[in-house]
Write a protein that holds these residues in place. Structure first.
Motif, mmCIF file in Angstrom:
data_model
loop_
_atom_site.group_PDB
_atom_site.id
_atom_site.type_symbol
_atom_site.label_atom_id
_atom_site.label_comp_id
_atom_site.label_asym_id
_atom_site.label_seq_id
_atom_site.Cartn_x
_atom_site.Cartn_y
_atom_site.Cartn_z
ATOM 1 N N HIS A 72 15.413 8.770 -13.523
ATOM 2 C CA HIS A 72 16.411 8.780 -12.447
ATOM 3 C C HIS A 72 16.384 7.454 -11.697
ATOM 4 O O HIS A 72 17.435 6.881 -11.382
ATOM 5 N N GLU B 277 6.665 4.843 -4.129
ATOM 6 C CA GLU B 277 6.612 6.091 -3.380
ATOM 7 C C GLU B 277 6.906 7.284 -4.293
ATOM 8 O O GLU B 277 6.300 8.346 -4.159
ATOM 9 N N LEU B 278 7.806 7.086 -5.247
ATOM 10 C CA LEU B 278 8.162 8.164 -6.170
ATOM 11 C C LEU B 278 6.953 8.603 -6.988
ATOM 12 O O LEU B 278 6.791 9.791 -7.282
ATOM 13 N N ILE C 25 5.494 18.674 -2.097
ATOM 14 C CA ILE C 25 6.885 18.207 -2.195
ATOM 15 C C ILE C 25 7.594 18.826 -3.406
ATOM 16 O O ILE C 25 8.752 19.188 -3.339
ATOM 17 N N PHE C 26 6.855 18.939 -4.507
ATOM 18 C CA PHE C 26 7.424 19.598 -5.688
ATOM 19 C C PHE C 26 6.541 20.804 -6.041
ATOM 20 O O PHE C 26 5.768 20.746 -6.992
ATOM 21 N N PRO C 27 6.660 21.871 -5.259
ATOM 22 C CA PRO C 27 5.710 22.992 -5.393
ATOM 23 C C PRO C 27 5.888 23.821 -6.659
ATOM 24 O O PRO C 27 4.969 24.474 -7.100
ATOM 25 N N ASN C 28 7.082 23.809 -7.250
ATOM 26 C CA ASN C 28 7.303 24.697 -8.394
ATOM 27 C C ASN C 28 7.109 24.004 -9.739
ATOM 28 O O ASN C 28 7.528 24.501 -10.766
ATOM 29 N N HIS D 156 11.088 12.597 -14.975
ATOM 30 C CA HIS D 156 12.407 12.790 -14.354
ATOM 31 C C HIS D 156 12.633 11.732 -13.269
ATOM 32 O O HIS D 156 13.713 11.155 -13.170
ATOM 33 N N LEU D 157 11.595 11.495 -12.471
ATOM 34 C CA LEU D 157 11.730 10.548 -11.365
ATOM 35 C C LEU D 157 11.889 9.120 -11.885
ATOM 36 O O LEU D 157 12.690 8.348 -11.364
ATOM 37 N N THR E 250 7.686 15.845 -14.202
ATOM 38 C CA THR E 250 8.278 15.425 -12.924
ATOM 39 C C THR E 250 8.296 13.905 -12.830
ATOM 40 O O THR E 250 9.306 13.306 -12.467
ATOM 41 N N ILE F 62 4.834 10.736 -4.521
ATOM 42 C CA ILE F 62 5.359 12.072 -4.210
ATOM 43 C C ILE F 62 5.440 12.941 -5.469
ATOM 44 O O ILE F 62 5.338 14.148 -5.386
#
Lengths: 207, 207
Positions: free
Chosen positions: A177, A150-151, A160-163, A173-174, A170, A154
């Protein structure tokens, strides 16, 4: 000819996104008529469907080749993600989201792979990590396997991560993490060694 | 009367889910006519909208009361999640997903809070954790804040976690995985102490 059409369609979808590319674009690029395309495919949805199927099949084969079972689970998780990242690097970031929203038949192929194979592959990795003491014994395999996949989805979604300026950052990072969240103390030692190696390689490459 | 209708609607939505409850159900429960309800609300969507607004407002106030700023960030993150879990315990698990799918106006209220306030609250927590050395200095605040809130949403979604028997257990797995993923070595010490305390309390409660 069918393979040629699929290869060109894939290249165009990957580069420009699936929504903007028309049957005319594909025909023009190959200097053939649209009629020729319709000899092999019923419509654009059919092309999208076959491109996605072909791509997943290819990625699975590459994945099998990569994983000969000799690696530790932490390394395996990082390596597979790295492979996916390299493949995704050629893709227009909106592709996955567009297929999900507008091409349900092609998306179903992905969902079937997800349920039938990807989830099980991740669960096998997690189980091995627990057995070898690298992942925490109290992780819930099913929840964590579904979370990992799912990560990835997304991470590509700009609602979900608009910026986000860099989708791949991203995803990184996911991933890191996620891995840190499942590691045992022993696992952290292995992870830190691998991560330092990776950093050193990147530093070297930049020179 | 308006407050009475809202309170009863909220109770019914929470318990049975928002889709199954009709205007007739609400009227019957309060032994009033549907006409009376229409004096205060234009339609069911309006009731859903006001119930959601009221609920979020209430949860925010409770949250402010809880956090007097004296706690360390790890404890704060666990406490807020615990409060949300207790609140969510009274909720039909499909509620959040149903509001998202079928009541866009009410969902917008949630999204506005999410963008305007929740994200910033989480970012403040993350920043404090980094400053105090409890979270890793290299976490991306924006990505991690948005991930935390997304995890709560996907944890309720039975399309993403279809085999879940206990939604609250899934939320717990996701919360603890999230926290572990951002902790520094020093943070782990604080986290483990808090977690053991929590386990001891639960063990005590079960006796």
């Amino acid at each position: 000819m069918k393979e040629k059409i699929l290869a060109e369609a894939e290249r165009l979808f990957w580069k420009y996104g699936v929504r903007t590319i028309t049957m005319d674009d594909i025909a023009r690029r190959l200097a053939i008529s649209k009629k020729t395309i319709y000899q092999y495919f019923t419509d654009k949805e059919d092309i999208v469907y076959q491109v996605v199927s072909f791509h997943i099949e290819h990625e699975m084969t590459e994945c099998d080749r990569l994983l000969d079972g000799s690696m530790n689970p932490v390394e395996e998780m990082m390596l597979v993600s790295d492979m996916m990242k390299r493949n995704a690097d050629m893709i227009n970031p909106s592709l996955l989201v567009d297929v999900q929203r507008y091409y349900p038949k092609a998306w179903d192929v992905f969902l079937q792979y997800k349920e039938g194979r990807i989830i099980n592959d991740i669960k096998a990795n997690l189980q091995r990590g627990v057995d070898e003491g690298l992942y925490r014994p109290d992780i819930d395999l099913e929840t964590m396997a579904r979370l990992r996949i799912e990560l990835i989805q997304i991470g590509f979604d700009d609602r979900i991560f608009p910026n986000t300026k860099d989708v791949m950052a991203t995803q990184d990072h996911l991933l890191h993490h996620f891995i840190r969240g499942i590691l045992s103390e022993q696992g952290f030692t292995v992870y830190n060694t691998l991560k330092n190696k990776e950093y050193n390689l990147s530093a070297y490459e930049n020179k």
